[in-house]
Design a protein around this motif. Structure first.
Motif: not given
Length: 199
Positions: A164-189
């Motif tokens: 729960r503590k780790a999720a709380g810390a990661a929650y504020s980083w959702v935009p960054v997590i999403a961007i990393v996801g976009y980059i992974i898809i873009a690189v693979v494509a």
């Protein structure tokens, strides 16, 4: 409602869910319109067809484009209403029990798994990137992480305190997590399809 009651409601998440849901509905609607065009005029050039690689005609005409026997955009037109309604309800003062958040999270997790499968199919089997499909991916990815991390953070999904503590810390980083996801898809494509060469 007291000020503390307002603070305890996930207002920012609610606004984002409405925003993401509306974009998802818009993209699904555009895809459905394009599908209708292909049915009315087989072989017609669609407005979302930009090149051999960046297009939606191949996706809409494939088996992957109608997984349940009808066009996938219909799923989007139904499913994306959920985050809009839930977000609006939260803004109106509604509070949901943990079981509701778990069920809602399962639905979003299913959507997340579905778009990952579609992304894989699009890149590796169909050899195309659909603009409206990618729009759906772009809102589903952060929606999944935002709702899931929030639910772990507040204990709606039972988990040890450290998670729960780790999720709380990661929650504020959702935009960054999403961007990393976009980059992974873009690189693979790019590696698989050499997209830039077709722009």
């Amino acid at each position: 409602m007291t000020a503390s009651g307002v603070r305890n409601r996930p207002i920012a998440l609610a606004i984002f869910m409405i925003f993401a849901g509306l974009i998802g509905l818009w993209a699904s609607f555009e895809l459905m319109i394009e599908k209708i065009h292909t049915l009315e005029n087989p072989g017609v050039d669609l407005s979302c067809d930009f090149s051999l690689v960046v297009q939606c005609a191949a996706n809409l005409g494939s088996q992957q484009g109608a997984v349940l026997g009808f066009p996938n955009p219909i799923i989007g037109l139904i499913a994306f209403m959920a985050p809009v309604v839930v977000g609006a309800a939260i803004l109106a003062g509604a509070r949901f029990n943990s079981w509701f958040w778990v069920v809602f999270n399962l639905g979003i997790a299913g959507a997340f798994a579905f778009i990952l499968w579609l992304a894989y199919q699009s890149i590796f089997n169909l050899g195309t990137l659909c603009v409206w499909c990618m729009t759906v991916w772009s809102v589903t990815i952060p929606l999944f992480w935002a709702v899931t991390l929030r639910n772990f953070k507040v204990g709606a999904i039972p988990a040890p305190k450290r998670i729960r503590k780790a999720a709380g810390a990661a929650y504020s980083w959702v935009p960054v997590i999403a961007i990393v996801g976009y980059i992974i898809i873009a690189v693979v494509a790019q590696v698989r399809l050499d997209v830039l060469a077709y722009l």
